[in-house]
Enzyme design. Structure first.
Site, short mmCIF file in Angstrom:
data_model
loop_
_atom_site.label_atom_id
_atom_site.label_comp_id
_atom_site.label_asym_id
_atom_site.label_seq_id
_atom_site.Cartn_x
_atom_site.Cartn_y
_atom_site.Cartn_z
N LYS A 26 0.83 -1.21 0.00
CA LYS A 26 0.00 0.00 0.00
C LYS A 26 0.86 1.25 0.00
CE LYS A 26 -3.94 -0.22 2.00
NZ LYS A 26 -4.70 -0.68 3.14
N ARG A 96 -3.50 2.76 8.44
CA ARG A 96 -3.75 1.48 7.76
C ARG A 96 -2.51 0.60 7.72
NH1 ARG A 96 -8.09 1.95 3.81
NH2 ARG A 96 -8.95 4.04 3.88
N GLY A 105 -7.84 -7.55 4.03
CA GLY A 105 -8.69 -7.53 5.22
C GLY A 105 -8.14 -8.25 6.43
N MET A 107 -5.50 -7.47 8.28
CA MET A 107 -4.91 -6.64 9.33
C MET A 107 -5.77 -5.40 9.56
SD MET A 107 -0.88 -7.14 8.64
CE MET A 107 -0.98 -6.56 6.98
N ARG A 340 -2.93 -1.67 -6.39
CA ARG A 340 -2.10 -2.87 -6.22
C ARG A 340 -2.39 -3.80 -7.38
NH1 ARG A 340 -5.34 -5.09 -0.92
NH2 ARG A 340 -7.34 -5.27 -1.93
N HIS A 461 -14.88 -8.97 0.96
CA HIS A 461 -13.78 -9.79 1.49
C HIS A 461 -13.82 -11.22 0.93
CE1 HIS A 461 -12.29 -12.68 4.48
NE2 HIS A 461 -11.23 -11.91 4.39
N SER A 777 16.45 -42.35 -15.10
CA SER A 777 15.28 -41.59 -14.70
C SER A 777 15.27 -41.54 -13.19
CB SER A 777 14.00 -42.25 -15.22
OG SER A 777 12.88 -41.51 -14.79
N CYS A 847 10.99 -38.99 -12.79
CA CYS A 847 9.61 -39.45 -12.86
C CYS A 847 8.98 -39.55 -11.48
CB CYS A 847 9.52 -40.78 -13.60
SG CYS A 847 10.44 -42.09 -12.79
N TYR A 867 14.46 -34.20 -19.61
CA TYR A 867 13.01 -34.08 -19.50
C TYR A 867 12.56 -34.32 -18.06
CZ TYR A 867 12.80 -39.15 -19.15
OH TYR A 867 12.96 -40.42 -18.72
C1 PEP Z 1 9.91 -42.99 -7.53
O1 PEP Z 1 10.32 -43.70 -6.61
O2 PEP Z 1 10.14 -41.78 -7.61
C2 PEP Z 1 9.06 -43.56 -8.59
C3 PEP Z 1 8.67 -42.84 -9.60
O3 PEP Z 1 8.64 -44.85 -8.40
P1 PEP Z 1 7.42 -45.26 -7.47
O4 PEP Z 1 6.73 -44.04 -7.04
O5 PEP Z 1 6.57 -46.15 -8.29
O6 PEP Z 1 8.14 -46.00 -6.37
#
Ligand code: PEP
Ligand code: MG
Length: 898
Positions: A26, A96, A105, A107, A340, A461, A777, A847, A867
């Protein structure tokens, strides 16, 4: 001497819009608006650093503050030509709160400060409006009593109601001067009784009381809860803004409003807001009176409206973002009180970002940074299924209100925030219904599916808070009468009790009885445009974790560029295409587990083979042209067999076995710590025939697909490997089966063989592992579990304390949700570096669940992954984060060069 106070007024300001950390949002907004020549009342800001000092020094103010405040009061008096407490034409100020992050809202605010028994007469004389002056005084006494002295609101409200009853008056606006005068006297008497002191006459004493109360409100429960829910951390505290009062309640030529430079619900470029004639700001925000739309103001006050429209354009150009502004009109003169960055719905966030980039107000890169991961998540919030018969739906309409935040919500009705929290704790879905919400309700609002209030406008609010969260919200459903004692709400003879199901359609503002079916909404056009820019910007690939053809198709729609993890064991229990066949699969795997010898196991696995082949065929087709990583069996075998006697009897009967034998085998499979037991690729070492069956299914499906013109890129992945030799054995077994089938089929089918990195040992010895593996992975679910020595299944019991700033506060976030970049991340960095030393073109992905967490994705980019892989609905979040990190790196580089 340290500077604690910053002045603004008469076109000059000591700070500017960049000083949010010190001046709060503010204060920074007021300073900036002053600098760019907008009509802003003068004032000064006590910095957030002073608040920080206050809390670090046992709630004492910094020694220099007193003088600095006194000097700035003098300056303010000079600029305004008025004096605090002047019996003729007094200066009044508002006090304020305002921290660096907006906390609507949460404070405290005190208005009309500076009034006392003398100056009120001066105000009456100078405005020629005695009624107004005493109304202002009673508001001040009321606010000061509740906010500074903590007296209960109800007792004061009760006296106000009693006074109106005595006079036979309903509306506040009809109360005469004498009514307000009497009320002031009553309030002061009440104040004396409760506090043992007279109501302070000295404006400076009043001011210090108010400053202390604003600082105090930083640690009030509601503010702390809001910061926790919004994950706001690392702020110094709140600033205090002391600003010359301007009045929107001096008559029909005055008023007050809140407006947005664009529509915060849709993002459309239209001036949007609420306005109340003859009212003070709190009336709009509190949602006590239902305001009118700005278009009305254009008709009744065309000149002021035109000026406001100019301010709108100027502010948006200046800030290059949608603004949320508060203004007051005093006797036809416009004052800007706040600006804001406007909170907006997720759909609006996309539209505003894309429109502004197209208008060249911002760059495409800015647009990418403007979207929050939560915006994407919330974009997929549900709506009522269009398949529901409209007539039938209409017959369930309970009430209409104002469509404050779109999306739909289904839940059981509760009438208090506490109840909402208690029910949600029990995993019940609730809709919170209130006459109006106040900041105290924030905890209940956070857990509710949707929010419904009987009063208030789009900027009340409830609406502001819910919008920030993308949470379905209907306000101003005025026909609803709520009985908090009976825990019911009713409209025209229909009554809903606590616990009854209702459905809110926040896009229409309609409340329906019962639980209506919800579906995912249509995406705004701007979503596609923005995601296109995202995809052009990012360097990381984004794949998905999917185990079925359906999920694979969904993930592709969401932008997945392949599958990063297909967990094959999910297919042992369920047949996603032909559910009736699920039991058959289950029996086959169980038969395999119960078998005594290799031959019997192979026989059982042969039954599973066609099922697995069909699964893989479906997935390859859905992912035509994209890589598909298939992981071989991972969980310990005990997960596949029944543990209750009754189920064991059924299984024994089905397989023609003795039930005792079944029970013995189940007993045998029992492990004290199965997650560190006979699981992952250890299973394939013991039972290579399982691997052989799975590899056969993968390769046969791939060849079939290839023959039908589908482009397949299979990647066979080994879970939980810990050693090069172990992996080598499995590679040999895999290639033996795969290459033999390929050779016999007389086709060419390139495939990759790789491993998950889920154990610290594998990460540490990545150089050796990479001699065998063609890709890594990172399975960061297990890698987090094994690095930290915290069970991913059980840590939920105590991890909340580890994340809670007010408790242990060991981690900033749950390491199973957001990567522990420090510890686990160190292993990942090391693993990638060492792996690529051996195999420079080693493909690396992630993953674990972290592949769908924005901050973790950014880290994966930084350590050079190829990835990330996320569940289908999180794929767009990963895409966005992968682009944002590229832009952020670019900006950081630019800054460094400067
Ligand atoms: C992991 O362990 O990150 C994984 C992807 O395998 P899971 O979750 O199936 O053990
Ligand atoms: Mg794992």
């Amino acid at each position: 001497m340290k500077k604690w106070v910053y002045f603004f007024g008469a076109g000059k300001a000591e700070g500017d819009g960049e000083w949010r950390d010190v001046l709060g949002g503010k204060g920074a907004g007021l300073a900036e608006m002053t600098r760019i020549g907008l009509p802003v009342p003068a004032g000064f800001t006590i910095s957030t650093e002073a608040c920080d000092y206050f809390y670090k020094n046992n709630k004492k103010f910094p020694a220099e503050l007193k003088k600095q405040v006194a000097d700035n009061v003098k300056r303010l008096e000079k600029v305004t030509g008025k004096r605090l407490g002047d019996p003729k034409s007094p200066l009044l100020v508002s006090v304020r709160s305002g921290s660096a992050r907006s906390m609507p809202g949460m404070m405290e605010t005190i208005l009309n400060l500076g009034l006392n028994s003398k100056s009120v007469a001066g105000l009456a004389a100078s405005t020629k409006n005695e009624r107004f002056a005493y109304d202002a005084y009673r508001r001040f006494v009321q606010m000061y009593s509740t906010v500074v002295m903590d007296l209960p609101k109800d007792e004061l409200e009760h006296r106000l109601r009693a006074m109106k009853d005595r006079l036979g008056i309903k509306e506040d606006t009809a109360v005469p001067a004498s009514g307000w005068k009497d009320l002031v006297a009553e309030y002061k008497e009440h104040f004396r009784k409760k506090t043992g002191k007279d109501f302070p006459e000295d404006p400076i004493e009043q001011l210090w009381g108010a400053i202390g109360a604003v600082f105090g409100s930083w640690m009030a429960e509601k503010a702390v809860t809001y910061r926790r829910v919004e994950k706001i951390t690392g702020l110094l505290g709140t600033a205090v803004n002391v600003v010359q009062m301007v009045f929107g309640n001096t008559g029909e030529n005055s008023g007050t409003g809140v407006c947005f430079t664009r529509n915060p619900s849709t993002g459309e470029k239209e001036f949007y807001g609420d306005y109340l004639v003859n009212a003070q700001g709190e009336d709009v925000v509190a949602g006590i009176r239902t305001p009118m739309h700005l278009t009305e103001m254009a008709k009744t006050m065309p000149k002021v409206y035109a000026q406001l429209e100019k301010v709108r354009v100027k502010l948006e150009k200046h800030y290059r973002d949608m603004q949320d502004m508060e203004f007051t009109v005093e006797e036809g003169k416009l004052y800007m009180l706040q600006t804001r960055t406007g909170k907006r719905t997720p759909a609006a966030a996309f539209r505003v970002a894309v429109d502004m980039a197209n208008e060249k107000l911002i760059t495409k890169e800015d647009a990418i940074l403007r979207i929050k991961p939560e915006d994407i998540e919330r974009l997929f919030y549900p709506v009522i299924d269009a398949k529901v018969d409209r007539k039938a739906l209409e017959s369930t309409i309970f009430a209409h209100g104002i469509d404050a935040v779109p999306g739909a919500a289904v839940g059981k009705v509760v009438f208090t925030a506490a109840e909402a929290e208690a029910w949600a704790e029990r995993k019940e879905k609730v809709v919170l219904v209130r006459r109006e919400t106040s900041p105290e309700d924030v905890g209940g609002m956070a857990v509710a599916q949707g929010i419904l209030t009987a009063t208030g406008g789009k900027t009340s609010h409830a609406a502001v808070v819910a919008r920030g969260w993308g949470k379905c919200c209907i306000v101003g459903a005025e026909k609803i009468s709520i009985d908090y004692n009976a825990k019911t709400m009713s409209v025209g003879g229909k009554t809903v009790k606590q616990g009854d199901w209702v459905t809110l359609d926040g896009s229409q503002g309609t409340v329906y009885l019962g639980a209506q079916p919800l579906v995912s909404p249509e995406l705004p056009k701007s979503y596609a445009s923005l995601m296109k820019w995202v995809d052009q910007t990012r360097k990381l690939g984004v794949r998905t974790n999917a185990d079925t053809p359906q999920d694979s198709r969904k993930a592709r729609e969401m932008g997945a560029e392949g599958i990063g993890l297909c967990r094959t064991e999910h297919m042992f229990f369920t047949d996603f295409e032909q559910p009736e066949k699920g039991a058959e699969r289950q029996r086959a795997i169980q038969e395999m587990i119960l078998a005594d010898n290799r031959e019997a196991r192979v026989k059982a696995l042969d039954k599973l083979l066609p099922f697995q082949r069909r699964d893989f065929t479906g997935i390859f087709k859905a992912m035509d042209g994209l890589p598909v990583t298939i992981r071989l069996i991972d969980p310990p075998l005990h997960e596949f067999v029944p543990h209750e006697r009754k189920k064991q009897e059924e299984l024994a009967k089905d397989l023609g076995l003795d039930v005792e034998k079944v029970a013995r085998r189940v007993e045998q499979l029992h492990e004290a710590n199965p997650m560190l037991g006979h699981r992952g690729c250890r299973l394939a070492i013991t039972y290579p025939e399982i691997l052989e069956m799975q590899v056969r299914a993968i390769i046969e499906a791939a060849i079939d697909c290839q023959k039908s013109g589908v482009k397949v890129l299979p990647e066979i992945m080994i879970p939980l490997a810990l050693d090069k030799k172990e992996l080598w054995i499995l590679e040999q077994a895999t290639r033996r089966v795969a290459d033999d089938i390929i050779k016999k089929a007389g086709v060419k089918l390139p495939y990759l063989f790789g491993t998950m990195i889920e154990l610290p040992r594998a990460a540490l010895l990545a150089d050796e592992i990479a001699e065998v593996a063609e890709f890594f992975s990172f399975g960061t679910n297990d890698l987090t579990q094994t690095t930290m020595g915290l069970s991913r299944d059980d840590a939920g019991r105590f991890l909340p304390d580890y994340v809670d700033e007010k408790k242990a506060g060991v981690f900033a976030a749950d390491p199973f949700q957001s990567l522990d970049t420090k510890g686990v991340g160190m292993l990942m960095r090391w693993g990638i570096e060492r792996g690529r030393k051996t195999r420079p073109n080693l493909k690396v992905g992630i993953c674990g669940e972290h592949g769908g967490d924005a901050e973790s994705v950014k880290f994966c980019h930084k350590i050079g992954m190829n990835y990330v892989s996320a569940s289908p609905f999180r794929v767009p979040i990963s895409r966005l984060a992968a682009a944002q990190v590229v832009v952020e790196e670019k900006l950081a580089k630019k800054k460094k060069r400067k």
